[in-house]
Design an enzyme around this catalytic site. Structure first.
Site, short mmCIF file in Angstrom:
data_model
loop_
_atom_site.label_atom_id
_atom_site.label_comp_id
_atom_site.label_asym_id
_atom_site.label_seq_id
_atom_site.Cartn_x
_atom_site.Cartn_y
_atom_site.Cartn_z
N HIS A 1 -3.60 -9.78 -5.18
CA HIS A 1 -4.97 -9.43 -4.79
C HIS A 1 -5.83 -9.01 -5.98
CE1 HIS A 1 -3.31 -8.57 -0.46
NE2 HIS A 1 -3.31 -9.83 -0.77
N ASP B 1 -4.00 -1.50 -8.29
CA ASP B 1 -4.20 -0.28 -9.08
C ASP B 1 -3.59 -0.31 -10.48
OD1 ASP B 1 -1.43 0.06 -8.50
OD2 ASP B 1 -1.96 1.10 -6.65
N GLN C 1 0.74 -6.40 -3.75
CA GLN C 1 -0.54 -6.51 -3.04
C GLN C 1 -1.50 -5.45 -3.56
OE1 GLN C 1 1.62 -5.95 0.85
NE2 GLN C 1 0.27 -7.55 1.54
N PHE D 1 -6.20 1.27 2.65
CA PHE D 1 -7.40 0.67 3.20
C PHE D 1 -7.33 0.51 4.72
CE2 PHE D 1 -8.04 0.04 -1.12
CZ PHE D 1 -9.28 -0.50 -1.38
N ARG D 2 -6.10 0.30 5.23
CA ARG D 2 -6.00 -0.08 6.63
C ARG D 2 -5.59 1.05 7.57
NH1 ARG D 2 -5.09 -4.29 3.72
NH2 ARG D 2 -6.22 -6.20 4.25
N ALA E 1 0.80 -1.23 0.00
CA ALA E 1 0.00 0.00 0.00
C ALA E 1 0.84 1.28 0.00
CB ALA E 1 -0.94 0.00 1.19
N THR F 1 -0.08 4.78 -1.90
CA THR F 1 -0.45 6.03 -1.21
C THR F 1 0.40 7.18 -1.75
OG1 THR F 1 1.03 5.44 0.59
CG2 THR F 1 -1.28 5.02 0.94
N CYS G 1 -24.14 -14.25 -19.70
CA CYS G 1 -24.42 -15.65 -19.30
C CYS G 1 -25.29 -15.71 -18.05
CB CYS G 1 -23.11 -16.42 -19.07
SG CYS G 1 -22.37 -16.18 -17.45
ZN ZN Z 1 -20.47 -14.88 -17.74
#
Ligand code: ZN
Length: 256
Positions: free
Chosen positions: A122, A105, A102, A34-35, A23, A27, A158
């Site tokens: 992630h 972006d 992690q 987030f934390r 992170a 930043t 779908c």
């Molecule tokens: Zn689909």
């Protein structure tokens, strides 16, 4: 010799460098952590955004997309910082094996690092995927569609649910990415942590895997990490300016 010189020397004698970004890298490009104390989880309750919730009801999916769309403009406009470009330069020097990140972006790719050099633990919010058929669509396309139709919880042709291609709480991490990250960590000769407090597993395991397999470990992070005791060099500073200085020194060595 200061730590910048020491790390640039370590890079100069290494052949396979892995950089692990968290992170702190983001930043410095203006993306909210987030934390942290002022992080996003102060404004959005993570318990309402778990994978189970997402699957459980349409109203939960609308809530998820509300969150996702609230953070999207910042993400879409974020630009790579000197740290991202330094890592791209490391690749041009032939030193970089991969970046394990992690972050979601896409800023490493935006800084010119080839897709195959980035292992995204992630996921990425540059794409939206269908949870049923796996079809991937660029995020911009889904944004446009939601703007045009007013749709609040988009679905695939779908019938499957569409979700940002990031990993939610309670959603399993992409196995392929984890396997590659573990293999690259085990086979590198220098592992550099850049802007991660190393508290989220299994991501935080990677520097230990590297160290156990004989790599040198450098940690660049503003705060302490639980793995500081294993590091050969610790630099408690911002990642962008630090990486930029380190890689400039490496470039000078290679010009000689
Ligand atoms: Zn689909």
């Amino acid at each position: 010799m200061n730590n910048i010189d020491i790390v640039s020397n370590m890079i100069a004698v290494s052949n396979k460098v892995v950089v692990f970004t968290g992170a702190g890298m983001s930043t410095e490009s203006g993306i909210q952590d987030f934390r942290s104390q002022n992080g996003l989880w102060q404004q959005w309750n993570p318990e309402e955004l778990t994978f189970d919730k997402f699957m459980s009801s349409r109203s939960s999916r609308e809530h998820y997309w509300g969150f996702s769309r609230a953070i999207w403009p910042t993400m879409a406009h974020a630009k790579p910082n000197p740290g991202h470009y330094a890592i791209t330069d490391l690749n041009k020097l032939g030193k970089l094996d991969v970046v394990i990140t992690q972050n979601v972006d896409g800023l490493h790719q935006a800084a010119g690092l080839p897709e195959e050099k980035v292992v995204e633990l992630h996921g990425t919010l540059k794409w939206v995927s269908c949870l049923t058929c796996g079809k991937k669509t660029p995020r911009e396309e889904i944004e446009r569609l939601m703007d045009e139709t007013g749709e609040k919880a988009p679905e695939c042709s779908c019938g499957g649910f569409l979700k940002q291609a990031t990993i939610s709480f309670g959603q399993s991490l992409p196995e392929i990415a984890i396997n590659i990250a573990e293999e690259k960590s085990a086979t590198c000769d220098l592992f550099i942590v850049a802007g991660s407090s190393l508290v989220v597993y299994p991501a935080a395991q990677m520097p230990l895997i590297a160290k156990q397999n004989g790599a040198k470990l450098v940690i660049i992070n503003i705060g302490d990490t639980p793995h500081d005791g294993y590091a050969d060099v610790i630099i408690n500073d911002k990642t962008g300016p630090t990486l930029a200085q380190v890689v400039e020194k490496v470039k000078i060595k290679f010009k000689k």
